[in-house]
Design a protein around this motif. Structure first.
Motif, PDB file in Angstrom:
ATOM      1  N   HIS A   1       8.433  -8.896   1.900  1.00 30.63           N
ATOM      2  CA  HIS A   1       8.497  -8.499   0.491  1.00 30.63           C
ATOM      3  C   HIS A   1       9.060  -7.080   0.373  1.00 30.63           C
ATOM      4  CE1 HIS A   1       7.478  -7.786  -3.693  1.00 30.63           C
ATOM      5  NE2 HIS A   1       7.364  -9.104  -3.798  1.00 30.63           N
ATOM      6  N   VAL A   2       9.944  -6.899  -0.598  1.00 26.32           N
ATOM      7  CA  VAL A   2      10.622  -5.608  -0.758  1.00 26.32           C
ATOM      8  C   VAL A   2       9.630  -4.452  -0.972  1.00 26.32           C
ATOM      9  CG1 VAL A   2      10.997  -5.947  -3.257  1.00 26.32           C
ATOM     10  CG2 VAL A   2      12.557  -4.473  -1.956  1.00 26.32           C
ATOM     11  N   LEU A   3       8.473  -4.722  -1.593  1.00 23.09           N
ATOM     12  CA  LEU A   3       7.513  -3.624  -1.800  1.00 23.09           C
ATOM     13  C   LEU A   3       6.947  -3.136  -0.480  1.00 23.09           C
ATOM     14  CD1 LEU A   3       5.623  -4.648  -5.059  1.00 23.09           C
ATOM     15  CD2 LEU A   3       7.292  -2.788  -4.728  1.00 23.09           C
ATOM     16  N   ASP A   4       6.781  -4.051   0.485  1.00 21.24           N
ATOM     17  CA  ASP A   4       6.321  -3.626   1.810  1.00 21.24           C
ATOM     18  C   ASP A   4       7.387  -2.796   2.514  1.00 21.24           C
ATOM     19  OD1 ASP A   4       3.734  -4.643   1.752  1.00 21.24           O
ATOM     20  OD2 ASP A   4       4.411  -6.653   2.295  1.00 21.24           O
ATOM     21  N   HIS A   5       8.656  -3.087   2.223  1.00 22.13           N
ATOM     22  CA  HIS A   5       9.731  -2.252   2.770  1.00 22.13           C
ATOM     23  C   HIS A   5       9.647  -0.846   2.152  1.00 22.13           C
ATOM     24  CE1 HIS A   5      14.335  -2.110   3.866  1.00 22.13           C
ATOM     25  NE2 HIS A   5      13.647  -1.193   4.472  1.00 22.13           N
ATOM     26  N   CYS A   6       9.423  -0.800   0.844  1.00 16.47           N
ATOM     27  CA  CYS A   6       9.341   0.512   0.157  1.00 16.47           C
ATOM     28  C   CYS A   6       8.201   1.355   0.720  1.00 16.47           C
ATOM     29  CB  CYS A   6       9.148   0.315  -1.346  1.00 16.47           C
ATOM     30  SG  CYS A   6      10.579  -0.449  -2.136  1.00 16.47           S
ATOM     31  N   THR A   7       7.038   0.738   0.951  1.00 18.06           N
ATOM     32  CA  THR A   7       5.919   1.533   1.489  1.00 18.06           C
ATOM     33  C   THR A   7       6.189   1.923   2.945  1.00 18.06           C
ATOM     34  OG1 THR A   7       4.666  -0.481   2.018  1.00 18.06           O
ATOM     35  CG2 THR A   7       4.175   0.593  -0.085  1.00 18.06           C
TER      36      THR A   7
END
Ligand code: NAD
Ligand code: TYD
Length: 340
Positions: free
Chosen positions: A217-223
């Motif tokens: 998930h892209v949010l896990d990439h952001c974090t």
């Protein structure tokens, strides 16, 4: 408070990163984006009224522009998402991949060296090439890219590391797995399959669909990027993914089941030339910084699929506009010869 230059901030991951960063930090962000077909101002429409965010439309390979923007805006940190990003497009027209991904990154590095900027580069698991069963890529592994896209990304990684070794530029690199989530241009497989299914069109699976990817998930990439910006060691590379891969057939079934669509939509079509069979990364080095992914890969694909079901107003104009010519070129003959 920092002033961050986010290149490619109107694209898929860049726009998710800008949204994430502004809601969790007080920093100012300048987005530098060429607004290619994949870069869309409207991806940040909810945020343009935020005084901390501004947009410069331009090319990362334009050194005069990058230098002027960094000086005028007092930029201290560069996060480089800008790239040509689709393997199939790199097979159809590879040179722009070198222009942006290699030369563009090099120009940014030169400006960063001149102005002594902190530089974070967004790379990909594709630089490791096909990974045989039984191995997970770790950061010191040699790079073995096999497509024009991944070759250009690997070249950029080498330049970033060379600037650390040669000039002591404060750099870090993250290598992301296949991201899924909101605002991903529908050339990539999950938004392509979700939107095809929503349109009642067939889903073109390359070859037998047994290729394996880590759908994160892209949010896990952001974090993950946040963890590296805050706690990463300079000069180091960090893998970002779930550490678990699935076959493309498993991914297709999640997309179809999430939408309640029939598996009769699946078509096995001619494979991509040089298609990497498996990507798989070990993400322990990033975990050691205290990061962990929130989504497992199955949830990530399902959650992304739901977004396309709920946001037709975002993708319908793309699908009915410029995307059609590409779709025809890439799929018409393949689908005409397909096996279901
Ligand atoms: P994207 O194609 O959605 O967006 C790329 C953005 O870069 C667009 O906004 C585009 O307009 C901009 N851009 C392209 N050329 C430019 C140039 N010369 N100057 C300025 N801007 C330019 O890509 P994405 O999926 O968001 O990927 C972002 C980064 O993450 C890329 O570096 C990519 O290699 C990397 N990455 C992507 C994935 C993935 O699954 N999508 C996985 C790992 C790493
Ligand atoms: P893609 O989203 O293009 O990412 P990448 O090639 O960078 O991993 O493709 C993900 C996987 O899906 C890859 O194994 C290729 C496959 N694929 C299809 O089977 N059909 C398609 O139409 C596309 C675009 C991809």
């Amino acid at each position: 408070m920092k002033n961050i230059l986010v290149t490619g901030g109107c694209g898929f991951i860049g726009s998710n990163f800008v949204r994430y960063w502004l809601s969790n930090h007080s920093d100012r962000i300048v987005v530098l984006d060429k607004l290619t077909y994949a870069g869309r101002r409207e991806n940040l429409d909810d945020l343009w009224s935020d005084a901390r965010l501004s947009l410069v439309v331009g090319d990362i390979a334009d050194g005069d522009l990058v230098r002027r923007v960094c000086r005028e805006q007092g930029v201290t940190t560069v996060v480089n998402f800008a790239a040509e990003t689709h393997v199939d497009q790199s097979i159809l027209g590879p040179l722009v991949f070198t222009d942006t991904n290699v030369r563009g990154t090099h120009v940014l590095l030169e400006v960063a060296r001149e102005l002594n900027l902190r530089f974070h580069h967004i790379s990909t698991d594709e630089v490791y090439g096909h990974i045989p069963d039984g191995h997970q890529s770790v950061e010191p592994d040699s790079l073995a890219p096999r497509s024009p896209y991944s070759a250009s990304k690997a070249a950029a990684d080498q330049l970033v590391q060379a600037y650390f070794i040669t000039y002591g530029l404060p750099v870090t690199i993250t290598r992301g797995a296949n991201n899924v989530g909101p605002y991903q241009y529908p050339e990539k497989v999950v938004p392509l399959f979700a939107t095809n299914a929503l349109l009642g069109e067939p889903l073109p699976v390359y070859g037998d669909g047994g290729q394996m990817r880590d759908y994160a998930h892209v949010l896990d990439h952001c974090t993950g990027i946040e963890a590296v910006l805050q706690h990463g060691r300079l000069g180091e590379v960090y893998n970002v993914g779930t550490g678990r891969e699935m076959t493309n057939m498993e991914m297709v079934e999640i997309v179809l089941d999430t939408l309640g669509a029939s598996r009769d939509l699946i078509r096995h079509v001619a494979d991509r030339p040089g298609h990497d069979r498996r990507y798989s990364m070990n993400v322990d080095k990033l975990r050691a910084l205290g990061w962990q992914p929130r989504f497992d890969p199955r949830e990530a694909v399902a959650e992304a699929t739901r977004w396309y079901a709920e946001n037709r107003a975002w993708w319908e104009p793309i699908r009915s506009g410029e995307f059609r010519a590409y779709y025809e070129r890439q799929y018409a003959e393949r689908l005409a010869r397909a096996n279901s």
